[in-house]
Design an enzyme around this catalytic site. Structure first.
Site, PDB file in Angstrom:
ATOM      1  N   SER A  12     106.620  86.076  87.821  1.00 57.95           N
ATOM      2  CA  SER A  12     106.037  86.202  86.482  1.00 57.95           C
ATOM      3  C   SER A  12     107.088  85.893  85.422  1.00 57.95           C
ATOM      4  CB  SER A  12     105.433  87.602  86.323  1.00 57.95           C
ATOM      5  OG  SER A  12     104.748  87.726  85.111  1.00 57.95           O
ATOM      6  N   HIS A  38     102.375  83.801  87.054  1.00 57.57           N
ATOM      7  CA  HIS A  38     101.444  84.251  86.006  1.00 57.57           C
ATOM      8  C   HIS A  38     101.533  83.246  84.859  1.00 57.57           C
ATOM      9  CE1 HIS A  38     102.200  88.566  87.661  1.00 57.57           C
ATOM     10  NE2 HIS A  38     101.339  87.894  88.410  1.00 57.57           N
ATOM     11  N   ASP A 131     102.524  93.424  90.540  1.00 55.77           N
ATOM     12  CA  ASP A 131     101.770  92.408  91.278  1.00 55.77           C
ATOM     13  C   ASP A 131     102.643  91.830  92.397  1.00 55.77           C
ATOM     14  OD1 ASP A 131      99.563  90.818  91.834  1.00 55.77           O
ATOM     15  OD2 ASP A 131     100.310  89.164  90.594  1.00 55.77           O
TER      16      ASP A 131
END
Lengths: 190, 130
Positions: A12, A38, A131
């Site tokens: 991310s 992401h 995540d």
């Protein structure tokens, strides 16, 4: 090693530069690389092109129905979750965000099944949140090798930390040593 | 296509430091002293790399990003958060897709320039139909 080796990378914030550093240090390897960053639909193509500029392997945005091929790097597009059918075929799915994001690393990693042949490697790099943690646990349960970026080199240690806290991470390393470990685990394509 | 940088920070010293760094690398910089000024620049057509301070009075960096997204001003920009703190809190949840990087102040000129140049390269890439 078999030709069906698969490497799934979740990342991310801090990802664009971290991925650049990681792939710049990798020779062509006998595995398909799937990156779940992401990212928004406005940026995904640009990130893929940026990686293509430094990577030794071709980089493309993953497309629905596409079969992953060794020696290629696939970036999950923004605006969808990405699952793998049979660990090989890309399935892009709409639906609710998972862990506040889309694409979510967990969705991709949790879609993996035990490899009948070849290695499965899961990696979680820098990023805020958690995540990828459940995904890493799942990959470990499926017999895969797991890695997380270390705290010192992480822009944000949230995601790698959550992955490490599952107890399912085999190696905690900076990007250059993750690249070295991949070279050690996978055969080069000549 | 854009090759511009915007520093959004209420601290004049930080804005000045980034100005000097960008000038040394011949990067085109515009400054905003608040989230509201940042939005004005975007409404006026700025597209490029946005260096966004988190802790600002009235409208903090996270709130400003939410406004950027809700007003449809995100496409064509890359957002890098600047912070004097350590890791971000839960205010970042749901914004991960819009925040490409996160830099802790003080940052070295070389690190900043290298990052900015890569992000500008990414922004200069467009799909054929764009």
């Amino acid at each position: 090693m078999s030709r069906n080796n698969l490497v799934v990378i979740g990342v991310s914030t801090g990802g664009p530069l971290t991925l650049k550093a990681l792939f710049a240090g990798l020779p062509p390897l006998n595995a398909a690389f799937l990156v779940v960053l992401h990212i928004t639909p406005q940026m995904d193509y640009r990130i893929a092109q940026g990686l293509a500029g430094v990577a030794s392997m071709p980089v493309v945005l993953a497309q629905d129905g596409q079969y992953l091929r060794r020696g290629n790097i696939y970036l999950a597009p923004g605006g969808f979750h990405l699952k793998l059918d049979g660990n090989q075929r890309v399935v892009l799915c709409e639906g609710a965000r998972v862990n506040y994001v889309q694409p979510a690393v967990d969705v991709t990693m949790l879609s993996l099944t035990r490899q009948l042949s070849g290695a499965m490697i899961g990696i979680v790099l820098t990023g805020m949140g958690k995540d990828g943690a459940e995904g890493i646990r799942h990959i470990k349960q499926m017999g895969g090798v797991t890695m997380a970026q270390d705290q010192q080199s992480s822009t944000i240690y949230g995601m790698p930390k959550a992955a490490v806290q599952t107890g399912a991470v085999d190696f905690v390393l900076p990007p250059n040593r993750i690249a070295g470990k991949l070279v050690e685990l996978l055969e080069a394509i000549t | 296509m854009s090759n511009r940088i915007m520093i959004v920070d209420d601290n004049e010293y930080v804005r000045g430091s980034v100005d000097i760094i960008c000038e040394s690398a011949e990067l085109d910089l515009t400054s905003a002293a608040s989230g509201a000024e940042c939005l004005e620049r975007l409404e006026s057509g700025f597209r490029g790399v946005i260096l966004m301070d988190i802790m600002m009075p009235e409208m903090d960096g996270w709130y400003t990003i939410r406004e950027i997204v809700s007003r449809g001003l995100y496409p064509g920009n890359i957002i890098v958060m600047l912070t004097g703190m350590g890791e971000p809190d839960c205010k970042m949840e749901g914004l991960q897709e819009y925040v490409s990087d996160y830099m802790t102040k003080p940052f070295g000129p070389d690190q900043l320039i290298e990052s900015l140049q890569y992000y500008l390269t990414l922004l200069s890439t467009v799909r054929n139909h764009e």
